[in-house]
Design an enzyme around this catalytic site. Structure first.
Site, PDB file in Angstrom:
ATOM      1  N   TYR A 134     -18.308 -12.184   1.810  1.00  0.00           N
ATOM      2  CA  TYR A 134     -17.455 -10.720   1.627  1.00  0.00           C
ATOM      3  C   TYR A 134     -18.775  -9.933   1.064  1.00  0.00           C
ATOM      4  CZ  TYR A 134     -14.347  -7.919  -1.692  1.00  0.00           C
ATOM      5  OH  TYR A 134     -13.710  -6.906  -1.914  1.00  0.00           O
ATOM      6  N   PRO A 161     -14.173  -2.274  -9.123  1.00  0.00           N
ATOM      7  CA  PRO A 161     -12.917  -2.969 -10.048  1.00  0.00           C
ATOM      8  C   PRO A 161     -14.033  -4.470 -10.046  1.00  0.00           C
ATOM      9  CG  PRO A 161     -12.050  -2.437  -8.232  1.00  0.00           C
ATOM     10  CD  PRO A 161     -13.781  -2.239  -7.690  1.00  0.00           C
ATOM     11  N   HIS A 177      -5.868 -14.542  -5.005  1.00  0.00           N
ATOM     12  CA  HIS A 177      -6.413 -13.951  -6.310  1.00  0.00           C
ATOM     13  C   HIS A 177      -6.218 -15.322  -6.750  1.00  0.00           C
ATOM     14  CE1 HIS A 177      -8.483 -10.514  -4.033  1.00  0.00           C
ATOM     15  NE2 HIS A 177      -9.384 -11.021  -4.653  1.00  0.00           N
ATOM     16  N   ARG A 206     -12.550 -14.574 -16.886  1.00  0.00           N
ATOM     17  CA  ARG A 206     -12.541 -13.497 -16.385  1.00  0.00           C
ATOM     18  C   ARG A 206     -12.375 -11.733 -16.913  1.00  0.00           C
ATOM     19  NH1 ARG A 206     -14.938 -16.159 -13.163  1.00  0.00           N
ATOM     20  NH2 ARG A 206     -13.996 -16.995 -11.103  1.00  0.00           N
TER      21      ARG A 206
HETATM   22  P1  NAP Z   1      -4.751  -5.737  -0.538  1.00  0.00           P
HETATM   23  O1  NAP Z   1      -3.211  -5.672  -1.200  1.00  0.00           O
HETATM   24  O2  NAP Z   1      -5.181  -7.198   0.364  1.00  0.00           O
HETATM   25  O3  NAP Z   1      -4.690  -4.413   0.995  1.00  0.00           O
HETATM   26  C1  NAP Z   1      -5.848  -4.455   1.760  1.00  0.00           C
HETATM   27  C2  NAP Z   1      -5.673  -3.091   2.630  1.00  0.00           C
HETATM   28  O4  NAP Z   1      -6.556  -3.108   3.668  1.00  0.00           O
HETATM   29  C3  NAP Z   1      -3.896  -3.239   3.124  1.00  0.00           C
HETATM   30  O5  NAP Z   1      -3.171  -2.427   3.021  1.00  0.00           O
HETATM   31  C4  NAP Z   1      -4.281  -3.199   4.708  1.00  0.00           C
HETATM   32  O6  NAP Z   1      -3.306  -2.500   5.127  1.00  0.00           O
HETATM   33  C5  NAP Z   1      -5.264  -3.388   5.121  1.00  0.00           C
HETATM   34  N1  NAP Z   1      -5.749  -3.279   6.289  1.00  0.00           N
HETATM   35  C6  NAP Z   1      -6.466  -4.646   6.258  1.00  0.00           C
HETATM   36  N2  NAP Z   1      -7.145  -4.979   7.570  1.00  0.00           N
HETATM   37  C7  NAP Z   1      -7.180  -3.409   8.438  1.00  0.00           C
HETATM   38  C8  NAP Z   1      -7.482  -3.206   9.013  1.00  0.00           C
HETATM   39  N3  NAP Z   1      -7.849  -3.781  10.184  1.00  0.00           N
HETATM   40  N4  NAP Z   1      -6.946  -1.852   9.153  1.00  0.00           N
HETATM   41  C9  NAP Z   1      -6.697  -0.921   8.551  1.00  0.00           C
HETATM   42  N5  NAP Z   1      -5.871  -1.132   7.030  1.00  0.00           N
HETATM   43  C10 NAP Z   1      -6.866  -2.980   6.994  1.00  0.00           C
HETATM   44  O7  NAP Z   1      -6.175  -5.284  -1.023  1.00  0.00           O
HETATM   45  P2  NAP Z   1      -6.472  -4.157  -3.070  1.00  0.00           P
HETATM   46  O8  NAP Z   1      -6.237  -5.971  -3.154  1.00  0.00           O
HETATM   47  O9  NAP Z   1      -5.446  -3.648  -2.755  1.00  0.00           O
HETATM   48  O10 NAP Z   1      -8.155  -4.267  -2.483  1.00  0.00           O
HETATM   49  C11 NAP Z   1      -8.041  -3.083  -2.152  1.00  0.00           C
HETATM   50  C12 NAP Z   1     -10.091  -2.952  -2.199  1.00  0.00           C
HETATM   51  O11 NAP Z   1      -9.756  -3.495  -3.361  1.00  0.00           O
HETATM   52  C13 NAP Z   1     -10.582  -3.689  -1.172  1.00  0.00           C
HETATM   53  O12 NAP Z   1     -11.700  -2.933  -0.991  1.00  0.00           O
HETATM   54  C14 NAP Z   1     -11.064  -5.225  -1.490  1.00  0.00           C
HETATM   55  O13 NAP Z   1     -12.313  -5.416  -1.141  1.00  0.00           O
HETATM   56  C15 NAP Z   1     -11.130  -4.070  -3.502  1.00  0.00           C
HETATM   57  N6  NAP Z   1     -11.144  -4.729  -3.833  1.00  0.00           N
HETATM   58  C16 NAP Z   1     -10.327  -6.290  -4.868  1.00  0.00           C
HETATM   59  C17 NAP Z   1      -9.811  -7.279  -5.802  1.00  0.00           C
HETATM   60  C18 NAP Z   1      -8.406  -7.788  -6.181  1.00  0.00           C
HETATM   61  O14 NAP Z   1      -8.877  -8.454  -7.217  1.00  0.00           O
HETATM   62  N7  NAP Z   1      -7.277  -7.174  -5.669  1.00  0.00           N
HETATM   63  C19 NAP Z   1     -11.246  -7.033  -6.629  1.00  0.00           C
HETATM   64  C20 NAP Z   1     -12.644  -5.688  -6.267  1.00  0.00           C
HETATM   65  C21 NAP Z   1     -12.141  -5.813  -5.482  1.00  0.00           C
HETATM   66  P3  NAP Z   1      -1.793  -4.000   6.480  1.00  0.00           P
HETATM   67  O15 NAP Z   1      -1.397  -4.079   5.376  1.00  0.00           O
HETATM   68  O16 NAP Z   1      -1.710  -2.676   7.223  1.00  0.00           O
HETATM   69  O17 NAP Z   1      -2.949  -4.668   7.075  1.00  0.00           O
HETATM   70  O1  GFB Z   2      -9.457 -14.397  -8.325  1.00  0.00           O
HETATM   71  P1  GFB Z   2      -9.995 -16.034  -7.817  1.00  0.00           P
HETATM   72  O2  GFB Z   2      -9.861 -16.451  -6.576  1.00  0.00           O
HETATM   73  O3  GFB Z   2     -11.368 -15.753  -7.159  1.00  0.00           O
HETATM   74  O4  GFB Z   2     -10.517 -16.720  -9.347  1.00  0.00           O
HETATM   75  P2  GFB Z   2     -12.537 -15.597  -8.369  1.00  0.00           P
HETATM   76  C1  GFB Z   2     -11.056 -17.612  -9.327  1.00  0.00           C
HETATM   77  C2  GFB Z   2     -10.491 -19.055  -9.988  1.00  0.00           C
HETATM   78  O5  GFB Z   2      -9.324 -19.237 -10.556  1.00  0.00           O
HETATM   79  C3  GFB Z   2     -11.623 -20.459 -10.480  1.00  0.00           C
HETATM   80  C4  GFB Z   2      -9.348 -20.205 -10.506  1.00  0.00           C
HETATM   81  O6  GFB Z   2     -11.882 -20.978 -11.906  1.00  0.00           O
HETATM   82  C5  GFB Z   2     -10.007 -21.108 -10.012  1.00  0.00           C
HETATM   83  O7  GFB Z   2     -10.679 -22.716 -10.187  1.00  0.00           O
HETATM   84  N1  GFB Z   2      -7.855 -21.076 -10.318  1.00  0.00           N
HETATM   85  C6  GFB Z   2      -7.250 -21.219 -10.807  1.00  0.00           C
HETATM   86  C7  GFB Z   2      -7.323 -20.723  -9.224  1.00  0.00           C
HETATM   87  N2  GFB Z   2      -5.909 -21.673 -10.363  1.00  0.00           N
HETATM   88  C8  GFB Z   2      -5.650 -21.366  -8.770  1.00  0.00           C
HETATM   89  C9  GFB Z   2      -5.878 -20.848  -7.608  1.00  0.00           C
HETATM   90  O8  GFB Z   2      -4.606 -21.771  -7.758  1.00  0.00           O
HETATM   91  N3  GFB Z   2      -5.549 -20.152  -6.481  1.00  0.00           N
HETATM   92  C10 GFB Z   2      -6.725 -19.650  -6.705  1.00  0.00           C
HETATM   93  N4  GFB Z   2      -7.682 -18.734  -6.215  1.00  0.00           N
HETATM   94  N5  GFB Z   2      -8.081 -19.235  -8.311  1.00  0.00           N
HETATM   95  C11 GFB Z   2     -13.243 -13.480  -6.389  1.00  0.00           C
HETATM   96  C12 GFB Z   2     -13.676 -13.068  -5.335  1.00  0.00           C
HETATM   97  O9  GFB Z   2     -13.508 -14.451  -7.178  1.00  0.00           O
HETATM   98  O10 GFB Z   2     -12.889 -12.641  -6.669  1.00  0.00           O
HETATM   99  C13 GFB Z   2     -13.061 -12.325  -3.904  1.00  0.00           C
HETATM  100  O11 GFB Z   2     -13.664 -14.563  -4.565  1.00  0.00           O
HETATM  101  C14 GFB Z   2     -12.562 -10.998  -5.058  1.00  0.00           C
HETATM  102  O12 GFB Z   2     -14.406 -11.909  -3.245  1.00  0.00           O
HETATM  103  C15 GFB Z   2     -12.508 -11.514  -6.277  1.00  0.00           C
HETATM  104  O13 GFB Z   2     -13.896 -10.140  -5.256  1.00  0.00           O
HETATM  105  C16 GFB Z   2     -12.066 -10.046  -7.294  1.00  0.00           C
HETATM  106  O14 GFB Z   2     -12.648 -14.321  -9.286  1.00  0.00           O
HETATM  107  O15 GFB Z   2     -13.394 -16.652  -8.720  1.00  0.00           O
END
Ligand code: NAP
Ligand code: GFB
Length: 311
Positions: A134, A161, A177, A206
């Protein structure tokens, strides 16, 4: 300013919809999801962007997941994100769209690095192995934006972010997450009288940003963003165990909290600096939603809307 937003139904997309309506009525926003346009299809993407012909594309869409999805589905995470991002950039250029803002993540920075992370350190080493596929797909988005900016003087850039959480997240127990996964687990533990299992030791650190805070900052910065990227997060670091405890308290199941220390902890830390963000916001403070308040709000929304969520 006419803005086309991809990823409309997601955690960040729905936050941008809420916040733009209440705080930025002057923006002319159009929101699309995969039902409107599958971004994996270049022709469809180019024609959709032509139809809307926005001044700016805010590209939120991605194949997104937590630690375990990133460890178990590397091919999908690499290919889907690489293709979507390639198609979005090509379609912006083909339609002469002036500005593109895409999303990176603090998890794509080198794992072995001197903290705090800042925007200049992105290529100083490999990302953490748990989400390298990723991470490299996201880094390629920045490489392609920089190439277009260099060769065609476009204005394509990225915001970066840290971990985002809030209402309308993906709550899948395996792919989500940590905060949404634990909220779903907490709900089930309370209802079924089970233990509330937190994976790993709970020791990793985090930075968490509430989705509406992220949306507000992105929308505030949008008109001034130029070709360099900017990290956006609440700078406060929390141990996973602190977030887990807030969630247990919200469900009143503190007594059932149990850690599973043999499960993966993932990356230990990814502390990032917000100096550049504060400079661009022209302030030295931003009133972030506290982790406790953000979790309480998200838990309440989860309880009120279960099971009509992405579970
Ligand atoms: P999300 O809740 O999973 O939403 C992802 C969105 O992408 C959904 O609206 C989905 O639409 C759309 N999507 C997926 N596949 C698609 C496709 N083939 N064509 C068109 N739309 C598509 O993700 P999010 O957490 O809001 O993340 C938004 C952005 O922030 C992403 O670029 C992610 O990498 C970035 N980001 C997220 C986190 C985090 O902790 N969540 C942290 C850092 C950066 P449908 O529902 O219609 O499939
Ligand atoms: O948000 P998270 O899944 O991803 O957090 P990262 C993982 C941390 O939470 C680890 C603990 O320390 C896990 O051991 N954890 C505890 C859990 N219980 C759980 C659980 O039930 N589910 C999950 N998922 N974690 C992500 C990247 O890293 O950060 C992605 O892999 C993305 O690409 C995201 O960018 C923002 O923070 O470790």
């Amino acid at each position: 300013m006419k803005i086309l937003v991809t990823g409309a139904t997601g955690l960040v997309g729905t936050a941008v919809q809420r916040v733009s309506k209440s705080l930025f009525p002057e923006y002319n926003m159009t929101f699309i999801s995969s039902k409107d346009c599958d971004l994996l299809d270049l022709e469809r993407t180019t024609s959709t962007f032509k139809t809307h012909s926005p001044d700016c594309v805010l590209h939120l869409a991605a194949d997104v997941g937590g630690l375990y999805k990133n460890m178990n589905q590397k091919v999908q995470m690499y290919e889907n994100n690489l293709i979507m991002n390639y198609n979005v950039i090509k379609s912006c250029y083909h339609n002469n769209i002036k500005q593109l803002v895409g999303m990176l993540s603090t998890c794509i920075f080198p794992d072995d690095i001197e903290y705090p992370i800042d925007e200049t350190k992105l290529t100083l080493g490999p990302p953490h192995a748990s989400n390298d596929a990723y991470a490299y797909a996201k880094r390629m988005f920045k490489v392609q934006c920089d190439a277009y900016n260099d060769q065609y003087n476009t204005n394509y850039n990225c915001v970066i972010p840290a971990n985002i959480y809030g209402i309308n997240d993906n709550y899948d127990l395996n792919d989500a997450h940590v905060i949404p996964a634990l909220i779903h687990k907490g709900y089930l533990a309370r209802d079924q009288g089970d233990i509330f299992e937190v994976l790993g030791t709970g020791e990793p650190l985090r930075q968490f940003i509430y989705s509406d805070d992220l949306a507000e900052i992105i929308l505030r910065l949008l008109p001034t963003l130029n070709q360099d990227s900017v990290i956006i997060t609440n700078p406060q670091e929390y141990k996973i165990k602190e977030a887990a405890t807030y969630i247990a308290e919200a469900f009143e199941i503190e007594a059932r909290l149990k850690f599973q220390p043999t499960a993966s902890d993932g990356q230990y830390r990814k502390q990032a600096s917000v100096d550049h963000m504060l400079k661009l916001l022209n302030t030295d403070i931003f009133q972030f939603t506290s982790l406790k308040d953000g979790i309480d709000r998200t838990v309440k929304h989860f309880i009120d809307n279960y099971p009509n969520l992405r579970i």
